[in-house]
Write an enzyme that holds these catalytic residues in place. Structure first.
Site, mmCIF file in Angstrom:
data_model
loop_
_atom_site.group_PDB
_atom_site.id
_atom_site.type_symbol
_atom_site.label_atom_id
_atom_site.label_comp_id
_atom_site.label_asym_id
_atom_site.label_seq_id
_atom_site.Cartn_x
_atom_site.Cartn_y
_atom_site.Cartn_z
ATOM 1 N N CYS A 18 0.736 -0.972 -0.110
ATOM 2 C CA CYS A 18 -0.454 -0.441 0.462
ATOM 3 C C CYS A 18 0.890 1.422 -0.052
ATOM 4 C CB CYS A 18 -0.797 0.171 1.326
ATOM 5 S SG CYS A 18 -1.726 -1.782 1.124
ATOM 6 N N ARG A 39 15.291 2.221 3.926
ATOM 7 C CA ARG A 39 15.361 0.417 2.738
ATOM 8 C C ARG A 39 14.454 -0.506 3.214
ATOM 9 N NH1 ARG A 39 20.639 -1.171 1.260
ATOM 10 N NH2 ARG A 39 21.514 0.910 0.513
ATOM 11 N N SER A 40 13.364 -0.148 4.181
ATOM 12 C CA SER A 40 12.600 -0.801 4.714
ATOM 13 C C SER A 40 11.965 -2.115 3.742
ATOM 14 C CB SER A 40 11.995 -0.703 6.028
ATOM 15 O OG SER A 40 10.801 -0.174 4.773
#
Lengths: 309, 309
Positions: free
Chosen positions: A142, A177-178
């Site tokens: 999402c 950068r998860s």
């Protein structure tokens, strides 16, 4: 000030309108089951907000609170329950890699968050449909999807170009950068043709489809570029650092940059409007709209495949 | 001293012998491809050791060194390469949840480590076969499987009972709840009928199939039991704390306990032999034998399904 500060509600509105129209045509509204198995007040607040938005759109939303030890079996039951069309979980539950196991336990047929391996794999590999006939689009997580829609809204996607190549020529820096937002977003933008610098505390990675977009999907490269150099080269800078003390140095940005912040903290200083052409201070409302959009899509596929089965 | 200190090579030997016999009957030996995409000297050492053991057993082993940015595409290619029968990766590569993504990118048809979601899910849910006809056993992760084989060897599994229930009546404490060893091991032992206390820094969880093994698979419960109480109640104590300073207090153990250590550090004090009936100081050699056993099994399924396809 020539900088346009984008109200994210304006981006979300046409999606919500479209969703309402679609829901109104359905014999019964799709049901989203959300599992709360932690005691994080932020998760509860997000759940309340999602409940409100779903009610407004005409979608059914049910919050299920359960001990974390029961979560997996409840998900398995929800996968098998034909009255459930979408499943989401408020993370962290156990934290770390055990939560990755839980994400993969949600059936891809009901995974509104797009976090299971099938969708992740397809996203990284630029595979956009579930079926060979291209009737079922893959679900995209999402928040990354919301950011794509925002970039479309503010004209970063060039509609003159072919769909799938519309970021050709754009350079984007993403500070985060998860696995939930930053890395999928970097892949999505690179697959759409951008050159992306993906930044985290351990360093910077470069993602792109090669000169002239010669590759079908992006590749990833280690790079020695500094954040200062990456920012100076970037048409778009997207930030998601969950710390109020982290600020991008406005002086290092390109004049006329598009600045987008998806962190709950403000990663750009107030003087950003003196340098940026477009500034998007938050994305939350579009994220929930994308969650609803994913639910409608999964509902449509479930109904279609039921008819077949 | 009546305590029997188990030489793990003695446990591994019959497996190795059986493997050699099987390999000798094959037209060509199965190939294990191992990806080294980090610069961890421990990983390299483990790779060298695996190479040596495979050579000794008559299996082919190929170490592929590549930058981590190329790892995913290399795995995808190996999945599709009919000459490759098993794939393993030395972790950590990126660390954290991104490594979970890599684990799921390995095809379950070649996943010798049993780390992909399909095998994990089946293991936790006590589903022991891949097919309804029960011709293909699921792959179980090597170290947990090695620990099961060691417990069988030392008589903790009671052969008088039905297979699948042979730990009924046993209480086991496992100090380690990692996703790679401790948590899968707890599930395996609980699914085989044990009452398991799973210990980590955040607390203790209890796993079992209910009184009289009335459940088909284990369930997990939060518990307020202390480590001292768990140890006092346990017939078997298994440790895997990677710190040389962590020691189980021998005084807290049941007299005649079976003590097993799978950490590279010694989690039991030297006086363990004064209290334990059986002490297993290390498991590494059995782990590699299980890796080879998994490879042979996957090779067998691949050949069988090729014939079908």
């Amino acid at each position: 000030m020539p900088c346009q500060v984008v109200k994210v509600a304006d981006v979300a509105r046409p999606f919500i309108t479209e969703l309402k129209t679609k829901v109104a045509t359905l014999p019964s509204p799709p049901l989203l089951l959300a599992f709360l198995a932690n005691d994080d007040p932020a998760a509860r607040k997000y759940a309340e907000w999602t409940a409100k938005t779903c009610a407004d759109t005409g979608l059914r939303f049910k919050l299920v609170e359960c001990p974390r030890t029961e979560l997996e079996d409840r998900i398995v039951a929800a996968n098998a329950n034909a009255d459930v069309h979408g499943i989401m979980v408020y993370y962290p539950v156990f934290g770390g890699t055990q939560d990755g196991y839980i994400q993969n336990t949600v059936s891809h047929r009901k995974d509104v968050e797009g976090l299971c391996h099938k969708y992740r794999y397809n996203m990284y590999h630029n595979i956009r449909f579930l079926d060979a006939e291209k009737t079922e689009k893959c679900i995209v997580p999402c928040t990354p999807l919301a950011l794509v829609k925002i970039l479309e809204h503010v004209g970063v996607y060039n509609r003159v170009l072919e769909e799938g190549d519309r970021l050709h020529g754009r350079t984007v820096t993403i500070v985060n950068r998860s696995e939930v937002v930053g890395r999928p977003l970097a892949a999505l933008l690179a697959n759409d043709g951008a050159k992306v610098y993906s930044v985290d505390v351990d360093g910077i990675m470069e993602l792109h489809r090669g000169t002239g977009l010669k590759l079908r999907k992006h590749e990833v490269f280690e790079t020695k570029i500094t954040l200062r150099e990456a920012l100076a080269a970037s048409d778009v800078v997207i930030t998601g650092v969950p710390s109020p003390s982290y600020k991008i140095d406005t002086a290092q940005l390109k004049d006329g940059v598009v600045a987008v912040n998806f962190s709950t903290a403000k990663n750009f200083s107030d003087d950003i409007t003196e340098k940026a052409s477009i500034y998007v201070p938050s994305v939350g409302k579009v994220t929930v709209a994308m969650l609803e959009r994913n639910l409608l899509r999964l509902h449509e596929y479930l109904v279609k495949n039921q008819g077949r089965g």
